[in-house]
Motif scaffolding. Sequence first.
Motif, PDB file in Angstrom:
ATOM      1  N   ASN A 189       0.831  -1.216   0.000  1.00  0.00           N
ATOM      2  CA  ASN A 189       0.000   0.000   0.000  1.00  0.00           C
ATOM      3  C   ASN A 189       0.863   1.263   0.000  1.00  0.00           C
ATOM      4  OD1 ASN A 189      -2.353  -1.522   0.006  1.00  0.00           O
ATOM      5  ND2 ASN A 189      -2.506  -1.529   2.235  1.00  0.00           N
ATOM      6  N   VAL A 202       2.262   1.696  -3.584  1.00  0.00           N
ATOM      7  CA  VAL A 202       1.223   2.144  -4.514  1.00  0.00           C
ATOM      8  C   VAL A 202       0.901   3.613  -4.285  1.00  0.00           C
ATOM      9  CG1 VAL A 202      -1.197   1.854  -5.169  1.00  0.00           C
ATOM     10  CG2 VAL A 202       0.253  -0.161  -4.832  1.00  0.00           C
ATOM     11  N   SER A 203       0.846   4.014  -3.025  1.00  0.00           N
ATOM     12  CA  SER A 203       0.487   5.409  -2.716  1.00  0.00           C
ATOM     13  C   SER A 203       1.516   6.395  -3.229  1.00  0.00           C
ATOM     14  CB  SER A 203       0.303   5.580  -1.209  1.00  0.00           C
ATOM     15  OG  SER A 203       1.546   5.466  -0.527  1.00  0.00           O
ATOM     16  N   GLN A 204       2.755   5.928  -3.439  1.00  0.00           N
ATOM     17  CA  GLN A 204       3.818   6.797  -3.922  1.00  0.00           C
ATOM     18  C   GLN A 204       4.036   6.677  -5.434  1.00  0.00           C
ATOM     19  OE1 GLN A 204       7.162   5.573  -1.545  1.00  0.00           O
ATOM     20  NE2 GLN A 204       6.329   6.430   0.360  1.00  0.00           N
ATOM     21  N   ALA A 227      -1.659   5.575  -7.738  1.00  0.00           N
ATOM     22  CA  ALA A 227      -2.437   5.981  -6.567  1.00  0.00           C
ATOM     23  C   ALA A 227      -3.771   6.612  -6.950  1.00  0.00           C
ATOM     24  CB  ALA A 227      -1.622   6.954  -5.715  1.00  0.00           C
TER      25      ALA A 227
END
Length: 639
Positions: free
Chosen positions: A204, A207-209, A213
Amino acid sequence: MILLKLVGKCAAAFAVTCMVGVPSSAFAQTGANQLSEAEKRSGWKLLFDGKSADAWRNYQKDTLGEGWKVVDGTLVRAEKGAGDIISKEKYDAFELLIDYKISPEGNSGLMFHVTEDNAKPWHSGPEIQIQDNVDGHDPQKAGWLYQLYKPTPPRWAADQTPVDSSRPAGQWNQIYLRIAPQGCEVCLNGVRYYTFKIGNNDWNRRVSQSKFAKFPAFGKAGKGHICLQDHGDKVAYRNIKVRRINDDGSVPQPIDGKLELKSELAFPNLKLDQWEAVDDDGKIRSLRILELTYPRDDSNRVFIASQYGEIWAFQNDPQTVKSHRVLDMRSEVADWKNSGGNEQGLLGLAMHPDFKNNQKFYVYYSDADNDRSVVSEFTMSKDNPNKADAATERMVMEIAQPYKNHNGGSMEFGPDGYLYIGLGDGGDRNDPKAAGQDLSKLLGSILRIDVDNPSGDKGYGIPSDNPFVKTPDAHPEIYAFGIRNPWRLAFDRQTGDLWMGDVGQELWEEVNVVTKGGNYGWSNREGTNSFGNRPPVAGVSDPIDPVWQYDHRIGRSITGGRVYRNARLPELNGKYLYADYVTGVVWALSFDPETKRATANEQVIPEGVQVLGFGEDQNGEIYYFTESPRGECIYRFAN
């Protein structure tokens, strides 16, 4: 769905180019786009048969784009108008093997868990890069999970430099992909690149970076299509194989039946002379027996060797109690309990074929004080038939060992009276010394020497018919090569076939029947699959396929065994018994000596038996060994 046909010069020329270079798998047994017998039994299916692309369609369409062509057994993105294609079936937990060949400067991708409710497949499906690493324009190289994961060497590896096992444009590469709740993995040409777990904190965060995202459904479907990307460049695929993984992470066993035999202590009353379960520091000292063999002297004795460095002899009787310590080499032998020394110790024992007259036997051990393996000869005491005379030690051979693992050590005299010695590639991972295909190195080979006729400054002679005696720069001791970590060797007493279990690295364990001068592929291959990106070595023979191989969902460390030649258990007679140390499964492989093909694989014991090695007595009875703090190490099979 349309059937693809052979097309014009552009695609045809590209397909011909695709067949040049290092093969990604050996086709001698199965051919391209076919499944081996082991693969069929363990649940693998073809997603491309080399003739049609019926298993595929374009993303959000019912048919396949005209730019995709089937050419000479390959699925080629050959022209414009191809588009991204997806498998017709959806997969949740699965494994995939796929060969690809990319054009110069080319780029493509392999996606998984793709859903069709987005404008593009990469909005939902994570992408493994497929590209030319030499002239490609993307910093995310082949095998990387785009913007998420890149190759990372294991922390224990001696070489911590960045990994790139891709082969250049114009050569075949192979991707292995596993997606499962228990864990995911990507290997490129057999080298593990990284592992990950979809949905955990690390996933997670990454993916957020990333650019993904902004897509709420990215990587969250849990089930979806497999996708091959059209990036506008020519790319070819073949040998696309998929296997579904069960909810518990298991896959089908590659077996034809279950023999449902049991284990029993072969010598339940045996006491090992001077062996103690507690060492001098008061710590429990487990016993590991690695060899059981017999002298050809009509004494009805067997000799056993422990990895610590002790050898015992006793009567071959299930009711026997008394044993004799023949030799204690613990001060000379590297302790397998030392850090990193699990594969060191007293690793081989072989009785001279004329033991009855000359009283000689041979040991292979890791030197406690030097980075070397030693083959030594001993002679039994003139005054005691159950004790060796330590003063008679004659060093036959010493082999420098760059690492503590992959020392090999299994030894056996052949029907020809020569001593055969199995040597690993030297250790660490990825064959760092490039020994497997190099005949100028002893490592990664099976040696064949004459212990009775030393020559020159050597403690042995070279048989005149050894295969590389006249090969420039080759070690004349070498009988066969291309071997990673032979564990272990055994001759079939009836046919004379030399069997070998070769321990794999990331993906494949293999069983080989060794032939004179044979090349068994390592480290350009692991089993029948590609490994690494070293260029082929000029002048060596083509690799020989294993007679059987299994993957790391089935087991992770083969223990090579022996052919059973005893009437006590007729259901085993003539079958090669072998095991996997990690999963504890024991199998019986049927083999046709005429065709040199495996014909059946049966399960002997389903799990839980960590077999270190197999031994054989004068009657053709087979024994197997486990580690035990009680000294109860020697077992046999029973109904």
